[in-house]
Design a protein around this motif. Structure first.
Motif, PDB file in Angstrom:
ATOM      1  N   LYS A 183     -33.283  32.879 -11.999  1.00 41.76           N
ATOM      2  CA  LYS A 183     -32.720  31.536 -11.840  1.00 41.76           C
ATOM      3  C   LYS A 183     -31.454  31.594 -10.977  1.00 41.76           C
ATOM      4  N   TYR A 184     -30.625  32.594 -11.223  1.00 41.70           N
ATOM      5  CA  TYR A 184     -29.383  32.720 -10.459  1.00 41.70           C
ATOM      6  C   TYR A 184     -29.677  32.905  -8.970  1.00 41.70           C
ATOM      7  N   GLN A 187     -30.811  29.735  -7.480  1.00 45.79           N
ATOM      8  CA  GLN A 187     -29.674  28.815  -7.371  1.00 45.79           C
ATOM      9  C   GLN A 187     -28.847  29.130  -6.103  1.00 45.79           C
ATOM     10  N   GLN A 188     -28.702  30.428  -5.839  1.00 43.76           N
ATOM     11  CA  GLN A 188     -27.962  30.852  -4.642  1.00 43.76           C
ATOM     12  C   GLN A 188     -28.669  30.373  -3.370  1.00 43.76           C
ATOM     13  N   ALA A 190     -30.742  27.859  -3.256  1.00 48.83           N
ATOM     14  CA  ALA A 190     -30.642  26.393  -3.265  1.00 48.83           C
ATOM     15  C   ALA A 190     -29.305  25.958  -2.663  1.00 48.83           C
ATOM     16  N   GLU A 217     -39.114  30.537 -13.521  1.00 47.35           N
ATOM     17  CA  GLU A 217     -38.081  29.706 -12.897  1.00 47.35           C
ATOM     18  C   GLU A 217     -38.603  29.166 -11.569  1.00 47.35           C
ATOM     19  N   ILE A 219     -37.696  26.861  -8.086  1.00 44.72           N
ATOM     20  CA  ILE A 219     -36.572  26.363  -7.271  1.00 44.72           C
ATOM     21  C   ILE A 219     -36.534  24.830  -7.289  1.00 44.72           C
ATOM     22  N   PHE A 222     -33.606  22.450  -9.286  1.00 49.20           N
ATOM     23  CA  PHE A 222     -32.238  22.096  -8.914  1.00 49.20           C
ATOM     24  C   PHE A 222     -32.186  20.685  -8.322  1.00 49.20           C
TER      25      PHE A 222
END
Ligand code: PLP
Length: 397
Positions: A183-184, A187-188, A190, A217, A219, A222
């Motif tokens: 997920k991290y 997120q980066q 995104a 997860e 994308i 977000f």
């Protein structure tokens, strides 16, 4: 013969299929070939799904369906997105196609003009680049090697973006590497896309249900990317339904409508019986899927452990899908008997002829120092194959 269209010469035949053809030829000559080249579950389709299809046949569910899919299936897909991914795609924002392959081709046809750039992290699934080329688009590759678990960084993504970037396409869990973005990490990425609102993200999640690292997860979760992520998924891998040919997307309405228009002129709605089977799969028990996933996890560990004992092979951690993607560059440049191993393709041919094990060259996936090993086969065959690979690679010292 009349010349064929130029586009035919611009694309390649999938090397996954070419390798399988070659290993079938060897098997036909009487050799005991273990095929680890195909991306296909070895399990049969679960019983309750087959029963739904039989019932559909008996109920004469044999007519053309709406182009975008039967309402019941689009509702089941919409509910699945909410239940499993917490994503809000209304039934009208879904579209059912003849496999995820067609889903992706539809989206590329709908989005990409000649000259548009499509960013593709490497190693990539064989068809992405060829599909982009088919429509005159330009694939832009971003290379991630084994040291980064084959996952691109936000900086790499930033550096690949130009004024011509139109889309980004990737798979997680990934074919061919088996890597999974956290997920991290998503997120980066995104965060980078937030600064470039003109890029549509095509997120291929066909291996969603075959992952060993916790929850899936997407994308699409977000909010900043709302309205420009297309989620691609399908029945082939997680439900062992490759031959049924059901794929689907969840996407912004305009993209779904564009894909429907294209599909209406190409194939119409996909197979009516398979659509009924897919409803049963999505609304039914996930137990068979979970059992298959557990088997893949065990096999992934088996293969990784075996590869770790072979000097010169550097293998990544299997996190999902049913592949590992070892780096075999240590063997390139080696000569043995009549074999000169210049490329990963040469190494695959060596292993096919010497060990009677069929793999796919990393060149097919834009990674010429690697090979792809599919572990969607029995533990016994995998053990045998790993032993044979070990013996044959040891000869190359
Ligand atoms: N996307 C990826 C990453 C795949 O590996 C595959 C099949 O190998 C597909 C899409 C296509 O799936 P389908 O069988 O639903 O067309």
């Amino acid at each position: 013969m009349q010349p064929l269209a130029d586009r035919i010469y611009q694309i390649n035949e999938p090397q996954t299929i070419a390798m399988a053809k070659l290993s079938r030829e060897l098997a036909a000559q009487g050799h005991d070939v273990i095929n680890l080249s195909l991306g296909e579950p070895d399990f049969p389709t679960p019983q309750h799904i087959k029963d739904a299809a039989k019932a559909a046949i008996d109920a004469n569910f044999s007519y053309y369906t709406p182009v975008a899919g039967i309402p019941e299936l689009r509702e089941a897909i919409s509910a699945k997105f909410k239940r499993e991914n917490n994503l809000d795609f209304a039934p009208a924002q879904t579209l059912v196609s003849t496999g995820a392959k067609q889903s992706i081709m539809n989206v590329i046809l709908a989005l990409i003009n000649p000259g548009d750039e499509v960013i593709i992290p490497t190693p990539y699934w064989v068809s992405y680049s060829e599909m982009v080329k088919l429509v005159g688009g330009v694939p832009v590759f971003v290379h991630a090697d084994i040291k980064q678990q084959y996952k691109i960084t936000p900086d790499q993504l930033t550096n690949s973006i130009t004024s011509k970037s139109k889309a980004f396409i990737f798979s997680s869990p990934c074919n061919p590497t088996g890597s999974v973005y956290t997920k991290y990490e998503l997120q980066q990425l995104a965060g980078v896309f937030e600064k470039h609102p003109g890029i549509t993200i095509i997120s291929d999640e066909i291996y969603e249900h075959i992952r060993f690292t916790g929850s899936h997860e997407s994308i699409a979760q977000f909010d900043s990317l709302k309205d420009r992520v297309v989620v691609v998924n399908g029945m082939s891998k997680g439900f062992a339904m490759t031959g049924w040919r059901i794929g689907y997307i969840g996407a912004p309405l305009a993209i779904v409508q564009a894909c429907e228009k294209i599909q209406g002129q190409f194939t119409s709605g996909t197979n009516s019986i398979a659509q009924k089977a897919a409803v049963a799969a999505l609304n039914g028990t996930m137990q068979p899927t979970e059992e298959m996933c557990a088997a893949y996890k065990r096999r992934g560990t088996l293969v990784k452990q075996a590869l770790d004992t072979i000097e010169g092979v550097v293998c990544n951690e299997p996190e999902g899908a049913f592949y590992v993607f070892p780096d075999i560059s240590r063997f390139l440049g080696v000569t043995y008997g009549s074999y000169t191993l210049t490329t990963a393709t040469d190494l695959c041919l060596y292993l096919l002829h010497e060990a009677h094990v069929s793999l796919v060259t990393g060149e097919a996936f834009g990674a010429p120092s690697c090979v792809r090993i599919s572990y969607a086969t029995s533990d016994a065959k995998l053990q045998d194959a790993m032993q044979r690979i070990h013996t044959s690679l040891n000869k190359l010292k």
